[in-house]
Design a protein around this motif. Structure first.
Motif, PDB file in Angstrom:
ATOM      1  N   TYR A 177       0.828  -1.211   0.000  1.00 21.10           N
ATOM      2  CA  TYR A 177       0.000   0.000   0.000  1.00 21.10           C
ATOM      3  C   TYR A 177       0.863   1.262   0.000  1.00 21.10           C
ATOM      4  O   TYR A 177       0.684   2.151  -0.835  1.00 21.10           O
TER       5      TYR A 177
ATOM      6  N   GLU B  12      -3.950   9.709   0.428  1.00 19.34           N
ATOM      7  CA  GLU B  12      -5.099   8.889   0.831  1.00 19.34           C
ATOM      8  C   GLU B  12      -6.422   9.603   0.597  1.00 19.34           C
ATOM      9  O   GLU B  12      -7.422   8.958   0.311  1.00 19.34           O
TER      10      GLU B  12
ATOM     11  N   ILE C 204      -8.219   8.637  -2.625  1.00 20.99           N
ATOM     12  CA  ILE C 204      -8.595   7.240  -2.854  1.00 20.99           C
ATOM     13  C   ILE C 204     -10.105   7.102  -2.657  1.00 20.99           C
ATOM     14  O   ILE C 204     -10.657   7.569  -1.667  1.00 20.99           O
TER      15      ILE C 204
ATOM     16  N   ILE D 293     -10.720   0.530  -2.285  1.00 25.76           N
ATOM     17  CA  ILE D 293      -9.624  -0.432  -2.394  1.00 25.76           C
ATOM     18  C   ILE D 293     -10.232  -1.828  -2.388  1.00 25.76           C
ATOM     19  O   ILE D 293     -11.022  -2.166  -1.504  1.00 25.76           O
TER      20      ILE D 293
ATOM     21  N   ARG E 223      -6.757  -1.111   8.059  1.00 25.74           N
ATOM     22  CA  ARG E 223      -7.502  -0.260   8.995  1.00 25.74           C
ATOM     23  C   ARG E 223      -6.852  -0.276  10.381  1.00 25.74           C
ATOM     24  O   ARG E 223      -6.761   0.760  11.034  1.00 25.74           O
TER      25      ARG E 223
ATOM     26  N   ARG F 264      -4.796   3.260   8.473  1.00 23.96           N
ATOM     27  CA  ARG F 264      -4.741   3.667   7.063  1.00 23.96           C
ATOM     28  C   ARG F 264      -6.113   3.483   6.416  1.00 23.96           C
ATOM     29  O   ARG F 264      -6.938   2.720   6.891  1.00 23.96           O
ATOM     30  N   ALA F 265      -6.337   4.193   5.320  1.00 20.34           N
ATOM     31  CA  ALA F 265      -7.542   4.033   4.487  1.00 20.34           C
ATOM     32  C   ALA F 265      -8.826   4.141   5.303  1.00 20.34           C
ATOM     33  O   ALA F 265      -9.766   3.393   5.089  1.00 20.34           O
TER      34      ALA F 265
ATOM     35  N   CYS G   8     -12.195   5.517   3.038  1.00 18.33           N
ATOM     36  CA  CYS G   8     -12.603   4.956   1.751  1.00 18.33           C
ATOM     37  C   CYS G   8     -13.178   3.555   1.942  1.00 18.33           C
ATOM     38  O   CYS G   8     -12.985   2.932   2.973  1.00 18.33           O
TER      39      CYS G   8
ATOM     40  N   LEU H 261     -13.462  -0.331   1.536  1.00 17.08           N
ATOM     41  CA  LEU H 261     -12.551  -1.469   1.379  1.00 17.08           C
ATOM     42  C   LEU H 261     -13.383  -2.723   1.154  1.00 17.08           C
ATOM     43  O   LEU H 261     -14.449  -2.881   1.744  1.00 17.08           O
TER      44      LEU H 261
ATOM     45  N   ILE I 276      -6.472  -0.273  -6.282  1.00 19.37           N
ATOM     46  CA  ILE I 276      -6.831   1.002  -5.675  1.00 19.37           C
ATOM     47  C   ILE I 276      -7.474   1.873  -6.756  1.00 19.37           C
ATOM     48  O   ILE I 276      -6.901   2.054  -7.818  1.00 19.37           O
TER      49      ILE I 276
END
Length: 138
Positions: free
Chosen positions: A29, A40, A43, A46, A64, A68-69, A72, A74, A94
């Motif tokens: 990532y 990020e 994004i 993902i 997570r 991170r992320a 967005c 997932l 992504i």
């Protein structure tokens, strides 16, 4: 600056432990975001797939857990079994906004390079290669 939505791909090999899956997902990532200068905040989603032999943890949950992320969508699914498929592989797609005309770079690492022998260029680092959207080694 005008932007458009791009798909950025990658894959990594891992062993079936929580620690290795977390480490390999983080490296993949972070590498993709760095190569593509993708924040990020740009994004959208993902999508992960993983081979059936990887059961120690979910790559989306691992991302997570690392903070991170967070903003967005997932999604994770198991890859269908096919004869001759490489074991221990996590793939990522992504969907993110980059400037129009960006030369997207995809990253295959830690044994996953074998998934794309048609993109045989290397980055000069053992066990890692990435390619541009035109299929040429950067």
């Amino acid at each position: 600056m005008e932007q458009r939505l791009y798909g950025i791909r990658g894959a990594t090999g891992c062993i079936n432990t929580v620690d290795d899956i977390e480490a390999q997902v983080r490296a993949l990532y972070d590498g993709l975001l760095s190569l593509n200068k993708l924040p990020e905040s740009d994004i959208v989603s993902i999508f992960f797939t993983m081979t059936a032999d990887l059961t120690a943890c979910n790559p989306a949950a691992a991302l997570r857990k690392q903070g991170r992320a967070q903003q967005c969508a997932l999604f994770v699914c198991q890859e269908p079994h096919t004869d001759g498929a490489l074991p221990g592989i996590i793939r990522i797609l992504i969907h993110g906004y980059l400037p129009v005309g960006s030369n997207v770079q995809h990253l295959y690492r830690n044994g996953a390079e074998a998934l794309r022998p048609d993109w045989a260029g290397t980055s000069g680092r053992e066990g890692i290669f990435f390619i541009n959207s035109d299929g040429k080694d950067p």
